[in-house]
Design an enzyme around this catalytic site. Structure first.
Site, mmCIF file in Angstrom:
data_model
loop_
_atom_site.group_PDB
_atom_site.id
_atom_site.type_symbol
_atom_site.label_atom_id
_atom_site.label_comp_id
_atom_site.label_asym_id
_atom_site.label_seq_id
_atom_site.Cartn_x
_atom_site.Cartn_y
_atom_site.Cartn_z
ATOM 1 N N GLY A 1 0.792 -1.225 0.000
ATOM 2 C CA GLY A 1 0.000 0.000 0.000
ATOM 3 C C GLY A 1 0.819 1.267 0.000
ATOM 4 N N ASN A 2 0.116 2.351 -0.166
ATOM 5 C CA ASN A 2 0.698 3.679 -0.120
ATOM 6 C C ASN A 2 0.006 4.450 0.985
ATOM 7 O OD1 ASN A 2 2.725 4.935 -1.756
ATOM 8 N ND2 ASN A 2 1.557 4.296 -3.537
ATOM 9 N N ARG A 3 0.776 5.082 1.828
ATOM 10 C CA ARG A 3 0.194 5.833 2.922
ATOM 11 C C ARG A 3 -0.377 7.148 2.381
ATOM 12 N NH1 ARG A 3 2.739 5.171 8.494
ATOM 13 N NH2 ARG A 3 4.198 3.845 7.417
#
Ligand code: CTP
Ligand code: CA
Length: 230
Positions: free
Chosen positions: A33-35
């Site tokens: 994921g990407n924050r």
């Protein structure tokens, strides 16, 4: 009129905003994921709608945020889904703002079943594949007069300061505007926390005042409005 009423200067303008972080599945229970809180993209969508624009908000994963009023919300998960939704909405949009944190890589293959731990104590090696650059694709397929806006969070490094990296990214991406946030510690360069610039393809560089995400949204829409008038 209400004292806090915003100008309806974006009446008739069709905008697409992407927000949040994409998730790239590895197996049925895991992802890369990407924050991203999604707050900036949501603020952009909300302010644009308040100023009269017709807004499509393509939202990947965000914190729990109130759905902006009067906005067409499309929920997505992966970079591929986000790209598809943004391209569809962009086909008849005047402005596209890519505020989403798009994963640059995805696991090359999606395991059908949950990956189990091996008895010998070894760990699996995950091979990644590059995701296509959605912003670059939008620029390549842009409609005449369409305005495309990118976001970038940059730190300085041995190859240059935040602005050097940002100028190169703007040139590389070919978008009309790039919102740059200076993040992290880029020693000895022009980095301050929570500062930013708005770079235009025509070479104009505006220092963004320190402020809230709503204020940044208001500033960006002001500049977009001026650009559309030209
Ligand atoms: N972006 C995109 N598609 C991708 C990656 C990024 O559309 N696959 C968009 C982001 O939404 C953002 C802009 O490109 O508007 C810049 O993202 P950034 O991650 O800063 O740029 P990259 O080209 O991925 O460069 P870097 O190697 O620095 O991550
Ligand atoms: Ca990236």
């Amino acid at each position: 009129a209400r004292p806090d009423a915003l100008p309806r200067d974006l009446e008739g303008v069709r905008v697409v905003v992407s927000a949040g972080g994409t998730r790239e599945p590895l197996d049925p229970v895991r992802y890369l994921g990407n924050r991203s809180s999604g707050k900036q993209g949501y603020a952009l969508a909300r302010v644009a709608a308040q100023r009269g624009a017709a807004v499509t908000l393509v939202a990947a994963h965000t914190l729990a945020l109130p759905e902006p009023a009067g906005v067409d919300l499309v929920s997505v998960s992966t970079a591929e889904q986000l790209g598809k939704a943004v391209r569809t909405a962009a086909a008849d949009a005047d402005v596209v703002v890519m505020a989403a944190a798009v994963a640059d890589f995805r696991p090359e293959s999606l395991a059908e079943h949950k990956i189990k731990k091996a008895d010998d104590g070894s760990a699996p090696v995950v091979t990644l594949a590059r995701n296509p650059d959605i912003l670059a694709g939008l620029v390549a397929d842009r409609r005449p007069g369409q305005l495309i806006v990118g976001f970038a969070a940059e730190t300085g490094d041995e190859r240059g300061g935040v602005l050097d990296h940002a100028r190169r990214k703007l040139a590389r991406k070919g978008c009309d505007l790039l919102v740059v946030n200076a993040v992290g510690e880029g020693r000895a360069f022009e980095v301050e926390e929570n500062t930013g610039w708005l770079l235009s393809a025509d070479g104009e560089e505006r220092k963004l005042p320190l402020g809230s995400k709503s204020q940044l949204a208001a500033t960006l829409w002001d500049v977009v409005f001026q650009s559309l008038r030209r």
